[in-house]
Design a protein around this motif. Structure first.
Motif, PDB file in Angstrom:
ATOM      1  N   LEU A 182      21.159  41.758  70.159  1.00 13.67           N
ATOM      2  CA  LEU A 182      21.898  42.972  69.816  1.00 13.67           C
ATOM      3  C   LEU A 182      20.911  44.115  69.636  1.00 13.67           C
ATOM      4  O   LEU A 182      19.998  44.033  68.809  1.00 13.67           O
ATOM      5  CB  LEU A 182      22.691  42.735  68.528  1.00 13.67           C
TER       6      LEU A 182
ATOM      7  N   LEU B 190      29.431  34.424  72.135  1.00 21.12           N
ATOM      8  CA  LEU B 190      28.345  35.218  71.562  1.00 21.12           C
ATOM      9  C   LEU B 190      28.676  35.451  70.093  1.00 21.12           C
ATOM     10  O   LEU B 190      29.534  36.278  69.763  1.00 21.12           O
ATOM     11  CB  LEU B 190      28.210  36.560  72.298  1.00 21.12           C
ATOM     12  N   PRO B 191      28.045  34.694  69.185  1.00 18.59           N
ATOM     13  CA  PRO B 191      28.349  34.835  67.761  1.00 18.59           C
ATOM     14  C   PRO B 191      27.687  36.077  67.179  1.00 18.59           C
ATOM     15  O   PRO B 191      26.686  36.578  67.708  1.00 18.59           O
ATOM     16  CB  PRO B 191      27.754  33.567  67.150  1.00 18.59           C
ATOM     17  N   MET B 192      28.250  36.585  66.110  1.00 23.54           N
ATOM     18  CA  MET B 192      27.608  37.652  65.353  1.00 23.54           C
ATOM     19  C   MET B 192      27.954  37.490  63.884  1.00 23.54           C
ATOM     20  O   MET B 192      29.117  37.599  63.491  1.00 23.54           O
ATOM     21  CB  MET B 192      28.037  39.039  65.847  1.00 23.54           C
ATOM     22  N   TRP B 193      26.927  37.191  63.088  1.00 27.61           N
ATOM     23  CA  TRP B 193      27.103  37.068  61.655  1.00 27.61           C
ATOM     24  C   TRP B 193      26.605  38.343  60.986  1.00 27.61           C
ATOM     25  O   TRP B 193      25.655  38.975  61.453  1.00 27.61           O
ATOM     26  CB  TRP B 193      26.313  35.884  61.109  1.00 27.61           C
TER      27      TRP B 193
ATOM     28  N   ARG C  52      30.199  44.537  64.747  1.00 23.22           N
ATOM     29  CA  ARG C  52      31.153  43.423  64.713  1.00 23.22           C
ATOM     30  C   ARG C  52      32.579  43.888  64.970  1.00 23.22           C
ATOM     31  O   ARG C  52      33.419  43.122  65.439  1.00 23.22           O
ATOM     32  CB  ARG C  52      31.101  42.708  63.363  1.00 23.22           C
TER      33      ARG C  52
ATOM     34  N   TYR D 255      22.487  41.800  61.164  1.00 24.09           N
ATOM     35  CA  TYR D 255      23.374  41.162  62.128  1.00 24.09           C
ATOM     36  C   TYR D 255      22.595  40.067  62.848  1.00 24.09           C
ATOM     37  O   TYR D 255      21.503  40.290  63.346  1.00 24.09           O
ATOM     38  CB  TYR D 255      23.923  42.190  63.113  1.00 24.09           C
TER      39      TYR D 255
ATOM     40  N   ARG E 247      31.030  35.357  59.364  1.00 26.16           N
ATOM     41  CA  ARG E 247      30.812  34.721  60.662  1.00 26.16           C
ATOM     42  C   ARG E 247      31.926  35.046  61.647  1.00 26.16           C
ATOM     43  O   ARG E 247      33.013  35.426  61.254  1.00 26.16           O
ATOM     44  CB  ARG E 247      30.715  33.201  60.499  1.00 26.16           C
TER      45      ARG E 247
ATOM     46  N   PRO F   3      32.622  35.181  66.386  1.00 26.86           N
ATOM     47  CA  PRO F   3      32.123  35.648  67.677  1.00 26.86           C
ATOM     48  C   PRO F   3      32.621  37.049  67.990  1.00 26.86           C
ATOM     49  O   PRO F   3      33.655  37.493  67.469  1.00 26.86           O
ATOM     50  CB  PRO F   3      32.707  34.630  68.658  1.00 26.86           C
TER      51      PRO F   3
ATOM     52  N   THR G 290      22.638  36.823  65.630  1.00 32.14           N
ATOM     53  CA  THR G 290      23.265  36.142  66.748  1.00 32.14           C
ATOM     54  C   THR G 290      22.312  35.081  67.284  1.00 32.14           C
ATOM     55  O   THR G 290      21.123  35.086  66.952  1.00 32.14           O
ATOM     56  CB  THR G 290      23.694  37.132  67.845  1.00 32.14           C
TER      57      THR G 290
ATOM     58  N   ILE H  81      24.560  44.246  73.891  1.00 30.19           N
ATOM     59  CA  ILE H  81      24.143  42.854  73.778  1.00 30.19           C
ATOM     60  C   ILE H  81      23.649  42.410  75.149  1.00 30.19           C
ATOM     61  O   ILE H  81      24.397  42.468  76.143  1.00 30.19           O
ATOM     62  CB  ILE H  81      25.277  41.933  73.309  1.00 30.19           C
TER      63      ILE H  81
ATOM     64  N   THR I  53      21.215  26.709  65.276  1.00 28.33           N
ATOM     65  CA  THR I  53      21.262  28.137  65.604  1.00 28.33           C
ATOM     66  C   THR I  53      20.027  28.502  66.431  1.00 28.33           C
ATOM     67  O   THR I  53      19.145  29.229  65.977  1.00 28.33           O
ATOM     68  CB  THR I  53      21.321  29.005  64.341  1.00 28.33           C
TER      69      THR I  53
END
Length: 347
Positions: free
Chosen positions: A80, A42-45, A118, A33, A59, A61, A35, A89, A19
């Motif tokens: 973000l 573009l992930p966003m957890w 998200r 959040y 989890r 994107p 990323t 973003i 990561t």
């Protein structure tokens, strides 16, 4: 509970997978959040706490690379931000047919800042309007100084007063420009940091790199500035240093290179005893109620991992009269979450 004021605190492993370039922000709803660089998306957890982020985040994107064109590969270092009432973003991307030298900064616009980012929807707004698209640029970040909005990023230098370097990949400088609004430049970029120190370079004198700028301000406001990463991210020599913001009398504020004072030594680097993790860099910062100011950065388990296995770690930062202090080196592993909490709090 009171925090122990140790400068070289232990570190906690946040993720057990690759990561790199971690970015974590806390929204007005209290949720975190997360990323990071995933190259094709573009992930966003999402998590309700640091503990949940470690063990069981939500989890997925929020945007995927286009099949062709200027955002078709190498989506790097997304951030973000809730700016002027909307989620944005900022990220770097390249054209798959051209490669790294086509990297430029782009912006996605999302929902209102009081809504869940998200959930979207997200739309590509394009590059920052008015930003010179002839310059290679990555690692952009946004912050406010005296109620004015600024954008800081890493870019290749100018050859002269007219042209940008377009073929060298071994020199990166930090630039800053003022923004009229979250997606529109209001001034020409100004170079504020050149990799002039030996510790900003690889041992062979190449890889002269300054990147990953992040705004950092003490809770008391006595120290303001930028923390940046330097040397090469694919080596064990990667590290973080600071630029303190000290506006000069009669100057142009943030757009005056004289307003930025580089630290004498790195803020964070490899341990002197040769133990890992290695290459700590590209950090971001949060002021958390229970943990104080913490730094999230990536580092590898082995010094030979290069750009693989760059896991997100968390470590405390202590504020002194002179500014931020992390003891200069990566702390020892805190083990699991319970051990971290036990080590950083007074019983």
């Amino acid at each position: 509970m009171a925090l122990r004021q140790t400068s070289n605190s232990s570190h906690l492993e946040i993720t057990n997978i690759n990561t790199p370039d971690p970015w974590i922000t806390q929204a007005s709803n209290g949720k975190l959040y997360f990323t990071f660089t995933a190259n094709n998306r573009l992930p966003m957890w999402e998590a309700s706490s640091i503990h949940q982020l470690c063990v069981n985040p939500k989890r997925g994107p929020v945007w995927k690379a286009n099949q062709t064109g200027s955002q078709s590969e190498r989506l790097w270092a997304p951030e973000l931000h809730a700016v002027r009432g909307r989620w944005y973003i900022y990220f770097a991307a390249a054209d798959a047919q051209v490669g790294n030298r086509s990297h430029r900064m782009y912006v996605l616009g999302g929902p209102s800042a009081d809504e869940d980012p998200r959930a979207g929807p997200w739309e590509l707004l394009g590059p920052i309007q008015g930003m010179d698209q002839a310059q290679w640029a990555i690692d952009g970040t946004v912050f406010e100084i005296d109620e004015a909005l600024y954008f800081c990023y890493s870019g290749w230098p100018r050859k002269d007063n007219r042209e940008w370097v377009t073929h060298r990949e071994d020199v990166q400088q930090l630039f800053i420009l003022r923004l009229k609004d979250p997606v529109t430049a209001d001034a020409e970029p100004v170079m504020i940091c050149h990799p002039s120190q030996p510790w900003e370079q690889l041992p062979n004198g190449r890889g002269k790199i300054c990147e990953g700028p992040q705004w950092l301000q003490s809770p008391s406001g006595h120290w303001k500035g930028i923390v940046y990463s330097c040397s090469a991210s694919w080596t064990k020599h990667y590290k973080m240093a600071t630029l303190q913001y000290l506006p000069v009398s009669g100057g142009a504020g943030p757009l005056d290179p004289r307003s930025w004072r580089k630290s004498i030594d790195p803020l964070l680097q490899n341990r002197p005893d040769g133990k890992g993790p290695f290459g700590p860099g590209h950090g971001c910062f949060l002021n958390l109620e229970d943990e104080g100011t913490v730094v999230f950065y990536h580092a590898t388990d082995r010094e030979t991992d290069r750009n693989r296995n760059r896991k997100c770690r968390m470590q405390r930062l202590k504020w002194t009269d002179k500014g931020p202090d992390m003891g200069g080196y990566v702390g020892e592993s805190a083990g699991k979450w319970e051990s971290w909490v036990e080590q950083i709090h007074e019983r």
